[in-house]
Design a protein around this motif. Structure first.
Motif, PDB file in Angstrom:
ATOM      1  N   GLU A   1      31.516  72.225  38.493  1.00  0.00           N
ATOM      2  CA  GLU A   1      32.817  72.424  39.117  1.00  0.00           C
ATOM      3  C   GLU A   1      33.062  73.906  39.372  1.00  0.00           C
ATOM      4  OE1 GLU A   1      36.327  71.523  40.946  1.00  0.00           O
ATOM      5  OE2 GLU A   1      34.709  70.183  40.325  1.00  0.00           O
TER       6      GLU A   1
ATOM      7  N   ARG B   1      32.283  71.676  49.776  1.00  0.00           N
ATOM      8  CA  ARG B   1      32.178  70.911  48.532  1.00  0.00           C
ATOM      9  C   ARG B   1      31.509  69.555  48.758  1.00  0.00           C
ATOM     10  NH1 ARG B   1      35.096  70.012  43.506  1.00  0.00           N
ATOM     11  NH2 ARG B   1      36.109  72.025  43.763  1.00  0.00           N
TER      12      ARG B   1
ATOM     13  N   SER C   1      37.293  64.347  50.884  1.00  0.00           N
ATOM     14  CA  SER C   1      37.449  64.508  49.437  1.00  0.00           C
ATOM     15  C   SER C   1      37.470  63.181  48.692  1.00  0.00           C
ATOM     16  CB  SER C   1      38.735  65.286  49.133  1.00  0.00           C
ATOM     17  OG  SER C   1      39.874  64.556  49.570  1.00  0.00           O
TER      18      SER C   1
ATOM     19  N   ASP D   1      27.871  68.103  47.282  1.00  0.00           N
ATOM     20  CA  ASP D   1      27.785  66.840  46.538  1.00  0.00           C
ATOM     21  C   ASP D   1      26.810  65.870  47.194  1.00  0.00           C
ATOM     22  OD1 ASP D   1      29.516  67.504  44.519  1.00  0.00           O
ATOM     23  OD2 ASP D   1      31.284  66.655  45.488  1.00  0.00           O
TER      24      ASP D   1
ATOM     25  N   ALA E   1      34.128  77.465  47.321  1.00  0.00           N
ATOM     26  CA  ALA E   1      35.384  77.249  48.048  1.00  0.00           C
ATOM     27  C   ALA E   1      36.187  78.536  48.156  1.00  0.00           C
ATOM     28  CB  ALA E   1      36.208  76.164  47.362  1.00  0.00           C
TER      29      ALA E   1
ATOM     30  N   GLY F   1      27.278  75.287  51.287  1.00  0.00           N
ATOM     31  CA  GLY F   1      27.181  74.247  50.271  1.00  0.00           C
ATOM     32  C   GLY F   1      25.770  73.717  50.133  1.00  0.00           C
TER      33      GLY F   1
ATOM     34  N   LEU G   1      31.319  74.892  42.563  1.00  0.00           N
ATOM     35  CA  LEU G   1      32.053  74.404  43.729  1.00  0.00           C
ATOM     36  C   LEU G   1      33.306  75.233  43.988  1.00  0.00           C
ATOM     37  CD1 LEU G   1      31.742  70.550  43.131  1.00  0.00           C
ATOM     38  CD2 LEU G   1      30.498  71.927  44.812  1.00  0.00           C
ATOM     39  N   GLU G   2      33.984  75.622  42.920  1.00  0.00           N
ATOM     40  CA  GLU G   2      35.180  76.453  43.076  1.00  0.00           C
ATOM     41  C   GLU G   2      34.821  77.834  43.624  1.00  0.00           C
ATOM     42  OE1 GLU G   2      37.026  76.484  39.270  1.00  0.00           O
ATOM     43  OE2 GLU G   2      37.872  74.459  39.464  1.00  0.00           O
TER      44      GLU G   2
END
Length: 322
Positions: free
Chosen positions: A59, A46, A233, A50, A66, A186, A62-63
């Motif tokens: 989002e 993630r 994070s 970014d 992950a 990513g 990204l989920e």
């Protein structure tokens, strides 16, 4: 395992997908998958996305990334337990664990279909996951429980894969490989160049190797991996102190003065230096966000600085009591 436990440990899409599994297999699946916000590789994935993206990924994307990462992490955890522990002693338990790991390996690919990425990036995204996951499988097939030195140049999108040699302690090859894969995944999702993807992969591998090389924390100490997750994070507000070169400390001596865990400080420093050099390549490009890149850089210092402070405090207390 209760329903609430299942819900807290796996992403929602994976939880729904496991509903049709046999209860024993489902329990093994959800018990091996870490929550994304407690996974170093998932957090790396993630943060790297970014850091590189010109237009921040959604989002949902990204989920999805992950979820792919923690599914593969769950697979690897099960396989590592099967190979190196007696957690699954009975034949029936081993069969369940094998089925659960096979399910998670396949499940890692499903979330990529939900990632909102440009169509021309989709093949590279699947290729990155395929080569990285096959590398992890090969580690287990070779019976590799050695700890790797991160790779230098070969890209997982080529026929070459990260090499594994002795160099750290306390981890299996898959952990370092997975961290590098997560970073590259990513970067691939947001359209990074090949050189940038290679740089972030080296960063992830090196950071994971450094985290593995420091001494495991005692119950009274903070976990460096958890600290790294908070830094990556952006939820850690600790000052960005730069430790002196060679300041990362290893296991504190036991009460009798002996050292139960012997880890090379120079090995940790070498991994961290490789990670920082990789970030220099990243920040030299036009595809970075200073805030996210800053978190990546802080993660090479803060968890290890705290290790040094804890050890120095231990030494001071021990001297005072002498």
């Amino acid at each position: 395992m209760t329903r609430s436990t299942v819900s807290s440990n796996v992403p929602g899409a994976l939880e729904r997908a496991t509903a049709g599994l046999a209860p024993a297999v489902r329990e093994a699946v959800v018990g091996s998958v870490p929550p994304p916000d407690r996974s170093v590789p998932a957090t790396l994935c993630r943060t790297v996305a970014d850091a590189i993206a010109i237009d921040p990924p959604t989002e949902g994307t990204l989920e999805s990334l992950a979820e792919a990462v923690v599914s593969l992490e769950g697979y690897a955890r099960l396989r590592a337990d099967l190979l190196s522990t007696d957690r699954y002693g009975a034949a029936a338990e081993r069969d369940v664990a094998v089925l659960a790991s096979d399910y998670l390996y396949a499940a890692a690919y499903a979330p990529l279909a939900d990632a909102d990425v440009a169509p021309d990036r989709v093949p590279a995204l699947y290729r990155t996951l395929t080569v990285g996951s096959e590398t992890i499988v090969r580690r287990f097939s070779d019976g590799a429980s050695r700890s790797p030195v991160p790779s230098s140049e070969p890209s997982p999108s080529s026929s070459e894969t990260p090499a594994a040699t002795n160099g750290t302690t306390g981890t299996s090859d898959y952990e370092v490989t997975l961290a590098g894969l997560a970073c590259e995944l990513g970067a691939t999702a947001v359209g990074a160049t090949g050189s940038t993807r290679r740089a972030v992969r080296r960063y992830g591998e090196s950071l994971a190797a450094a985290l593995a090389a420091i001494a495991p924390p005692s119950p009274a100490e903070g976990d460096p991996r958890a600290t790294a997750i908070r830094v990556l994070s952006g939820s850690d507000d600790a000052p960005a102190r730069i430790p002196a070169r060679g300041a990362v400390r290893t296991a504190a001596p036991d009460r009798d003065g002996s050292t139960s865990t012997s880890t090379s400080t120079s090995s940790v420093d070498r991994h961290l230096e490789t990670a920082r050099r990789a970030l220099q390549a990243l920040t030299a490009s036009d595809e970075d966000d200073s805030s996210a890149v800053g978190r990546l850089e802080r993660a090479t210092r803060i968890p290890f600085e705290r290790e040094r402070v804890d050890r120095d405090q231990y030494d001071d207390d021990r001297d005072d009591g002498a």
